[in-house]
Design a protein around this motif. Structure first.
Motif, short mmCIF file in Angstrom:
data_model
loop_
_atom_site.label_atom_id
_atom_site.label_comp_id
_atom_site.label_asym_id
_atom_site.label_seq_id
_atom_site.Cartn_x
_atom_site.Cartn_y
_atom_site.Cartn_z
N PHE A 165 1.74 8.48 -6.30
CA PHE A 165 1.61 10.41 -6.15
C PHE A 165 2.66 10.67 -7.02
O PHE A 165 2.63 11.98 -7.49
CB PHE A 165 2.82 10.48 -4.28
CG PHE A 165 2.90 11.69 -4.06
CD1 PHE A 165 1.40 12.65 -4.05
CD2 PHE A 165 3.85 12.15 -4.15
CE1 PHE A 165 2.77 14.27 -3.64
CE2 PHE A 165 4.69 13.55 -3.40
CZ PHE A 165 3.95 14.56 -3.29
N LEU A 166 3.44 10.61 -7.48
CA LEU A 166 4.58 10.83 -8.31
C LEU A 166 4.09 10.90 -9.83
O LEU A 166 4.25 11.52 -10.40
CB LEU A 166 5.71 9.58 -8.60
CG LEU A 166 6.47 9.47 -6.97
CD1 LEU A 166 7.56 8.27 -7.64
CD2 LEU A 166 7.24 10.52 -6.69
N ALA A 167 3.23 9.67 -9.93
CA ALA A 167 2.26 9.87 -11.62
C ALA A 167 1.30 11.48 -10.78
O ALA A 167 1.46 12.36 -12.05
CB ALA A 167 1.98 8.68 -11.28
N PHE A 168 0.86 11.58 -10.63
CA PHE A 168 0.27 12.83 -9.99
C PHE A 168 0.90 13.74 -10.29
O PHE A 168 0.87 15.05 -10.81
CB PHE A 168 -0.32 12.55 -9.04
CG PHE A 168 -1.15 14.29 -8.72
CD1 PHE A 168 -2.42 14.04 -8.88
CD2 PHE A 168 -0.73 14.81 -7.41
CE1 PHE A 168 -2.84 15.71 -8.85
CE2 PHE A 168 -0.89 16.20 -7.47
CZ PHE A 168 -2.09 16.79 -8.35
N MET A 169 2.37 14.14 -9.37
CA MET A 169 2.50 15.02 -9.56
C MET A 169 4.13 15.38 -11.36
O MET A 169 3.93 16.96 -11.17
CB MET A 169 4.02 14.70 -8.86
CG MET A 169 3.84 15.46 -7.32
SD MET A 169 3.17 16.33 -6.55
CE MET A 169 4.20 17.81 -6.87
N THR A 170 4.07 14.75 -11.86
CA THR A 170 4.11 14.37 -12.92
C THR A 170 3.61 15.10 -14.15
O THR A 170 4.01 16.08 -14.84
CB THR A 170 4.56 12.88 -13.29
OG1 THR A 170 5.84 12.00 -12.94
CG2 THR A 170 5.51 13.14 -14.83
N ARG B 85 0.82 -1.58 0.16
CA ARG B 85 0.24 0.10 -0.08
C ARG B 85 0.92 1.41 0.54
O ARG B 85 0.73 2.28 -0.25
CB ARG B 85 -0.96 0.04 1.40
CG ARG B 85 -2.10 -1.35 1.48
CD ARG B 85 -3.13 -1.01 2.32
NE ARG B 85 -3.65 -1.80 2.19
CZ ARG B 85 -4.72 -2.63 2.99
NH1 ARG B 85 -4.04 -1.80 4.53
NH2 ARG B 85 -5.08 -3.90 2.74
N GLY B 86 1.95 1.13 0.54
CA GLY B 86 2.97 2.67 0.86
C GLY B 86 3.63 2.63 -0.60
O GLY B 86 3.78 3.96 -1.12
N LEU B 87 3.99 1.64 -1.06
CA LEU B 87 4.80 1.97 -2.14
C LEU B 87 3.27 2.01 -3.60
O LEU B 87 4.15 3.43 -4.72
CB LEU B 87 5.66 0.05 -2.94
CG LEU B 87 6.70 -0.34 -2.04
CD1 LEU B 87 6.54 -1.20 -2.24
CD2 LEU B 87 7.60 1.13 -2.07
N LEU B 88 2.40 1.53 -3.61
CA LEU B 88 1.60 1.97 -5.10
C LEU B 88 1.06 3.54 -4.69
O LEU B 88 0.94 4.77 -5.14
CB LEU B 88 -0.22 0.88 -4.14
CG LEU B 88 -1.39 1.70 -5.52
CD1 LEU B 88 -0.31 1.35 -6.65
CD2 LEU B 88 -2.41 0.86 -5.02
N THR B 89 1.15 4.13 -3.09
CA THR B 89 0.97 5.65 -2.55
C THR B 89 1.66 6.32 -3.27
O THR B 89 1.09 7.61 -3.81
CB THR B 89 0.61 5.75 -1.43
OG1 THR B 89 -0.66 5.21 -1.07
CG2 THR B 89 0.33 7.55 -1.04
N LEU B 90 2.83 6.01 -2.74
CA LEU B 90 4.20 6.69 -3.52
C LEU B 90 4.38 6.98 -4.65
O LEU B 90 4.48 7.33 -5.38
CB LEU B 90 5.14 5.97 -2.57
CG LEU B 90 6.38 6.96 -3.32
CD1 LEU B 90 6.51 7.54 -3.14
CD2 LEU B 90 8.10 5.87 -3.21
#
Length: 57
Positions: free
Chosen positions: A19-24, A11-16
């Protein structure tokens, strides 16, 4: 306990990753080099469509 740890890690890795996809995507959309493209696309609904479509008879 190892299953709970693994699910938490997943779950933590999926959230990360999300989040990185959203920021990109956010950085791409707000890039100053994209302003002209977005301005052109914003004017598309207001442009005359006669040159692109035939007149109905």
């Amino acid at each position: 306990m190892s299953i709970e740890f693994n699910m938490g890690l997943v779950r933590g890795l999926l959230t990360l990753i999300l989040f990185l996809a959203f920021m990109t995507l956010w950085a791409w959309a707000w890039n100053k080099n994209r302003t002209a493209d977005f301005d052109r696309m914003a004017r598309l609904p207001l442009e005359d469509q006669d040159s692109n479509q035939e007149q109905p008879r």
